[in-house]
Design an enzyme around this catalytic site. Sequence first.
Site, short mmCIF file in Angstrom:
data_model
loop_
_atom_site.label_atom_id
_atom_site.label_comp_id
_atom_site.label_asym_id
_atom_site.label_seq_id
_atom_site.Cartn_x
_atom_site.Cartn_y
_atom_site.Cartn_z
N ASN A 51 1.64 12.02 5.26
CA ASN A 51 0.75 11.28 6.12
C ASN A 51 1.09 11.54 7.77
O ASN A 51 2.10 10.89 8.21
CB ASN A 51 0.92 9.99 5.73
CG ASN A 51 -0.15 9.19 6.11
OD1 ASN A 51 -0.32 7.73 6.27
ND2 ASN A 51 -1.47 9.58 6.53
N TYR A 63 0.95 -1.18 0.09
CA TYR A 63 0.06 0.03 -0.13
C TYR A 63 1.07 1.31 -0.11
O TYR A 63 1.96 1.43 0.82
CB TYR A 63 -0.94 0.02 1.21
CG TYR A 63 -1.65 1.23 1.32
CD1 TYR A 63 -2.95 1.66 0.42
CD2 TYR A 63 -1.30 2.25 2.25
CE1 TYR A 63 -3.38 2.91 0.65
CE2 TYR A 63 -2.00 3.63 2.42
CZ TYR A 63 -3.12 3.68 1.54
OH TYR A 63 -3.47 5.13 1.65
N HIS A 87 -3.88 16.12 -3.47
CA HIS A 87 -4.26 16.50 -2.06
C HIS A 87 -4.03 17.67 -1.50
O HIS A 87 -4.32 18.03 -0.38
CB HIS A 87 -3.53 15.26 -1.19
CG HIS A 87 -4.06 13.94 -0.99
ND1 HIS A 87 -4.23 13.27 -2.23
CD2 HIS A 87 -4.14 13.00 -0.23
CE1 HIS A 87 -4.91 12.19 -2.20
NE2 HIS A 87 -4.44 11.94 -0.78
N ARG A 91 -11.58 34.52 46.25
CA ARG A 91 -11.15 33.58 47.14
C ARG A 91 -10.94 32.34 46.60
O ARG A 91 -9.94 31.45 46.90
CB ARG A 91 -12.32 33.51 48.13
CG ARG A 91 -12.20 32.73 49.39
CD ARG A 91 -13.42 32.39 50.24
NE ARG A 91 -14.34 33.04 49.77
CZ ARG A 91 -15.65 32.61 50.29
NH1 ARG A 91 -15.85 31.47 50.71
NH2 ARG A 91 -16.82 33.26 50.23
N PHE A 100 -1.80 7.53 12.20
CA PHE A 100 -2.14 8.75 11.47
C PHE A 100 -3.44 9.39 12.32
O PHE A 100 -3.62 10.64 12.15
CB PHE A 100 -2.40 8.60 10.23
CG PHE A 100 -3.25 7.44 10.05
CD1 PHE A 100 -4.74 7.86 10.12
CD2 PHE A 100 -2.98 6.56 9.39
CE1 PHE A 100 -5.66 6.82 9.70
CE2 PHE A 100 -3.78 5.39 8.86
CZ PHE A 100 -5.10 5.74 9.11
N TYR A 115 -16.08 34.69 45.31
CA TYR A 115 -15.30 33.61 44.87
C TYR A 115 -14.20 33.88 43.77
O TYR A 115 -13.28 32.98 43.75
CB TYR A 115 -16.27 32.62 44.13
CG TYR A 115 -17.33 32.00 45.07
CD1 TYR A 115 -17.34 31.93 46.40
CD2 TYR A 115 -18.23 31.14 44.37
CE1 TYR A 115 -18.25 31.44 47.34
CE2 TYR A 115 -19.44 30.49 45.60
CZ TYR A 115 -19.13 30.65 46.61
OH TYR A 115 -20.35 30.11 47.46
N GLU A 143 -12.22 5.99 5.10
CA GLU A 143 -11.62 6.69 6.08
C GLU A 143 -12.97 6.95 7.06
O GLU A 143 -13.49 8.29 6.87
CB GLU A 143 -10.64 7.98 5.85
CG GLU A 143 -9.48 7.24 5.07
CD GLU A 143 -8.92 8.28 4.09
OE1 GLU A 143 -9.26 9.35 4.54
OE2 GLU A 143 -7.97 7.89 3.65
#
Length: 661
Positions: free
Chosen positions: A307, A164, A194, A398, A444, A395, A529
């Site tokens: 990647n 792959y 991409h 404090r 990844f 508060y 994915e």
Amino acid sequence: MPRYTVHVRGEWLAVPCQNSANTVRWLGKEAVRRYMKNKPDNGGFNSVEEVQFYVRRCKGLGLLDHDDTLDIALEDNEFVEVVIEGDVMSPDFIPSQPEGVYLYSKYREPEQYISLDGNSLTTKDLVNLGKGLYKIKLTPEAEDKVKASRGVIESIVNERRVVYGITTGFGKFARTVIPNSKLEELQVNLVRSHSAGVGKPLNPERSRMLLALRINVLAKGYSGISLETLHQVIEAFNASCLPYIPEQGTVGASGDLAPLSHLALGLIGEGKMWSPKSGWADAKYVLQAHGLKPVTLKPKEGLALINGTQMITSLGCEAVERASAIARQADIVAALTLEVLKGTTNAFDTDIHALRPHRGQIEVAFRFRSLLDSDHHPSEIAESHRFCDRVQDAYTLRCCPQVHGVVNDTIGFVKDIITTELNSATDNPMVFAERKETISGGNFHGEYPAKALDYLAIGVHELAAISERRIERLCNPSLSELPPFLVTEGGLNSGFMIAHCTAASLVSENKALCHPSSVDSLSTSAATEDHVSMGGWAARKALKVIEHVEQVLAVELLAACQGIEFLRPLRTTTPLEKVYDLVRSVVRPWMKDRFMAPDLEATHRLLLDQKVWEVAEPYIEKYKREHIPESRPISPTAFSLAAAKNTLRHHHSDSDEYDEQ
């Protein structure tokens, strides 16, 4: 008469020209002369003649020949820019927009190096690399690992094995086998296709961090990149050649594909690139200007570059470091507000916090004691209300140790995750040289840093939420015993009225930004994915939340210093007086209304540069040395119990006996 609008070092100058036969060189010199005339120090020059420059159009950025006459080279009222040699143009420069603000500075190439091995990078290291303080080199061990993993890839290619991302397509195309003759084309196509991000580009600091972090991951030796290519990437970093990387487009699995693809696109000489020498230009010309060649991708190398979770993680590093800085300084700002509001230090007693020994809570209470302890730092303000009839504070005063404390613990938790991620291999497939094989996995996936940064935003936001309430107490006369909105002649003057509104608006924005992005997931790549982290947005909005926190605390710091003016001639403790002096070195007291935004920005800058911490830290460290034994390691509980019981300012009359202890 022709007139030209000339941009010189952030200033726009109107330069009339009586003689159209004058040259471009004359226009440049005249603009520099006018620029020098406007500067008290002549802009750092002795004479116009010593200034070396070039002139270009703002629209299109075309360079002009110095010897051309103006009637030939330019049109009447055209915008041009004089660039002085040695200056660095801001990447935010927008041509032909005179309302813009442009920053120039001298570029200093770093001389020191950081050696990367993929295992020991810290968040501080990465932020410093982003600032351009260091160059990069690899350790010999890292080089050996890189070469070994590359050998595995070459064996796969030579043996024509189906693996792959090396000899197949990607995602849904993982079963498509690619012939050896097209393996290099496969990698280039991957990067080009991409590179589909949108939005504003990362600024140079963030681009440097992203590039440096990717180098660190590649140095681990599990990515299969060649040492030759990795050296080319390092050379681009060291020359500060930074690709155009849009900030939007990653879903955080499979890694940060879009931004890292834009990073790789610049390295192969395509798309845009920025450097201090060139500004924005085509990547191939920027590389050429620095004597560098575009990377030629070999099998697996495109995938090796794109990647991983490096955008989430690099932005997360900046978020963690800025969060740490503002959290420390928030304690100092709150302590100053407590003084102005005549609060008590009873709530910071060591025994109280020993009974609930969270590390952050104990640390914050200790800081308050170190800044307010009357034995070490007598305070005339505190003494003035020593025997008042109030028993305890609101508060927001404090409970600072409890509220600020958990922010500190949150930052520590997130920093551990980000530091682990910095030095993790996040590729797919992984290349194991010792086993001579590749294994597909899911490192990844950005869920770890995504969840952590969502948590960071939620935690750090509380510093702004509680600060805004303290600002309200400072501005509200029924709560502060100070003039309304901290100004005299109220009505004629509005004082801090709208500064408080600004703080409130930022806190409100944060409430929306704190919605976790990592609770969302959308299936992508044809359901290959099918679960993603949305970590890129988690990182970007965490930074936005932290920026808002910094700005809210800047308002509180400025308001607290203004409150001090109404308590004079009384003085606060020595460390807090030093903080007051620091603020007054950049912002004068608010005697009547004036343009407030510059004052807020100047105070914000003090916090960004950690100047407030630098002023107070020596007093905190001295107090620590005097109150914590050095003979043994200090646990959270020991930290609390080891500190001597302080004679704090118990001015809220609980008992005379307590005051005498």
